[in-house]
Design an enzyme around this catalytic site. Structure first.
Site, PDB file in Angstrom:
ATOM      1  N   LYS A 128      30.880  23.463  10.881  1.00  0.00           N
ATOM      2  CA  LYS A 128      29.184  23.968  12.327  1.00  0.00           C
ATOM      3  C   LYS A 128      29.852  24.952  13.398  1.00  0.00           C
ATOM      4  CE  LYS A 128      25.262  22.232   9.870  1.00  0.00           C
ATOM      5  NZ  LYS A 128      24.311  21.260   9.523  1.00  0.00           N
ATOM      6  N   GLN A 142      22.073  16.689  13.095  1.00  0.00           N
ATOM      7  CA  GLN A 142      22.741  16.796  11.496  1.00  0.00           C
ATOM      8  C   GLN A 142      21.261  15.006  10.804  1.00  0.00           C
ATOM      9  OE1 GLN A 142      24.500  19.009  10.449  1.00  0.00           O
ATOM     10  NE2 GLN A 142      24.057  18.240   8.372  1.00  0.00           N
ATOM     11  N   ASP A 183      17.617  25.033  14.205  1.00  0.00           N
ATOM     12  CA  ASP A 183      17.376  24.610  12.793  1.00  0.00           C
ATOM     13  C   ASP A 183      16.367  24.191  12.368  1.00  0.00           C
ATOM     14  OD1 ASP A 183      19.503  22.954  11.280  1.00  0.00           O
ATOM     15  OD2 ASP A 183      18.961  21.318  12.491  1.00  0.00           O
TER      16      ASP A 183
HETATM   17  N1  GUN Z   1      21.202  17.858   6.225  1.00  0.00           N
HETATM   18  C1  GUN Z   1      21.778  18.914   5.754  1.00  0.00           C
HETATM   19  N2  GUN Z   1      21.203  20.498   6.284  1.00  0.00           N
HETATM   20  C2  GUN Z   1      20.464  19.900   6.800  1.00  0.00           C
HETATM   21  C3  GUN Z   1      20.018  21.373   8.057  1.00  0.00           C
HETATM   22  O1  GUN Z   1      20.054  22.050   7.462  1.00  0.00           O
HETATM   23  N3  GUN Z   1      20.140  20.943   9.438  1.00  0.00           N
HETATM   24  C4  GUN Z   1      20.688  19.402   9.437  1.00  0.00           C
HETATM   25  N4  GUN Z   1      20.187  19.118  10.995  1.00  0.00           N
HETATM   26  N5  GUN Z   1      20.222  18.098   8.898  1.00  0.00           N
HETATM   27  C5  GUN Z   1      20.662  19.404   7.689  1.00  0.00           C
END
Ligand code: GUN
Length: 290
Positions: A52, A96, A119
């Site tokens: 990311k 995350q 998110d």
């Molecule tokens: N863990 C798995 N997918 C995601 C996501 O899209 N965002 C976040 N913050 N954690 C994740």
């Protein structure tokens, strides 16, 4: 069978956003800034966050990674969230998931300012999505909708089976596909571990969206001829032939399913890159709203 190429689509999206960033820079404006909070040392999470952040660098966003030890207290994490909420330099941020077991994920999600919740996990943003109001749609469902959009797939009136009911993927996906939008307007069934006659149900789907985290769970006998199959799964399995020591495996038995499909995604070049591109879109949106 046509492959839904998330790598190519996400590249297109990144180029579109990079252009916007260029014009912001050219007019002397600051650029969007995404922060990512990573708690602990889970390999997959580290990898996702690194990707990311790399995406941000590639398109010209500012980015910050905040690493916290696995044994950090819930309060310390909530304080960090509060600090990010108030930091005027940060347009959006993510924490995350998954978090260590001693931390209540819901508490953390609730603490994030919805205006910075790129998110799309906060109840305000989930509620806005349900009502069709402006919002941040969570990255994976948004990425899948974008694939339908960019491949001009007509989902109207189709029977869509969503396998999995997580807050992040299955639940929002089922809502988006059922809304009076294009793509959308599908008749949606949401299936899960307690669903009866799962095979038959899946085999009745025109669109099958699989997000259950069980490797190669969907086999050819569960797929209707001509169906559209979207594989959200991405489980790490050991593979000594790879430099990394693992490979990612989807929830669909791709090799045996692909020839039955009109469209199918491939792991990892399908939904994964689209998820990351959606996060960039949401960050740009958060910036523009400010
Ligand atoms: N863990 C798995 N997918 C995601 C996501 O899209 N965002 C976040 N913050 N954690 C994740």
């Amino acid at each position: 069978m046509q492959l839904l190429d998330g790598t190519a689509c996400s590249q297109e999206i990144r180029q579109e956003i990079a252009k916007e960033v260029e014009s912001l820079k050219a007019s002397g404006k600051r650029v969007p800034h995404l922060a990512a909070v990573l708690v602990g040392d889970d390999g997959a999470s580290q990898n996702y966050v690194a990707m990311k952040i790399r995406d941000c660098e590639e398109i010209g966003f500012n980015s910050t990674t905040i690493r916290m030890e696995a044994d950090i207290s819930e309060d310390a994490l909530l304080n960090k969230v509060d600090e990010l909420n108030r930091n005027p330099d940060i347009d959006g941020f993510i924490v995350q998931l998954p978090l260590p077991a001693h931390i209540d994920e819901n508490k953390v999600t609730l603490a994030i300012d919805p205006a910075k919740d790129v998110d799309g996990f906060s109840p305000v943003n989930v509620g806005n999505m349900c009502l069709g109001l402006p919002t941040f749609i969570s990255a994976t469902p948004n990425g899948i909708m974008e694939l339908f959009r960019r491949y001009r797939i007509d989902t109207t009136g189709k029977h869509c089976v969503v396998l999995g009911r997580s807050n992040i993927v299955g639940t929002p996906m089922s809502i988006l596909m059922s809304r009076n939008t294009n793509p959308g307007n599908a008749t949606v069934t949401i299936a899960h571990s307690r669903t009866q006659n799962l095979k038959e149900l899946c085999a009745s789907a025109d669109i099958l969206i699989v997000a259950i985290g069980k490797t190669e769970f969907v086999t050819a006998d569960m797929v209707k001829e001509g169906a559209i199959v979207i594989d959200v799964g991405q489980t790490r399995v050991p593979d000594s032939s790879r430099k990394s020591g693992f490979r990612n495996v989807g929830d669909v038995d791709f090799e045996n399913v692909k020839d039955k499909c009109s469209y199918i995604t491939f792991v990892t070049g399908g939904v994964g890159p689209m998820t990351r591109a959606s996060l960039l879109q949401n960050t740009l949106k958060a910036y523009q709203r400010r």
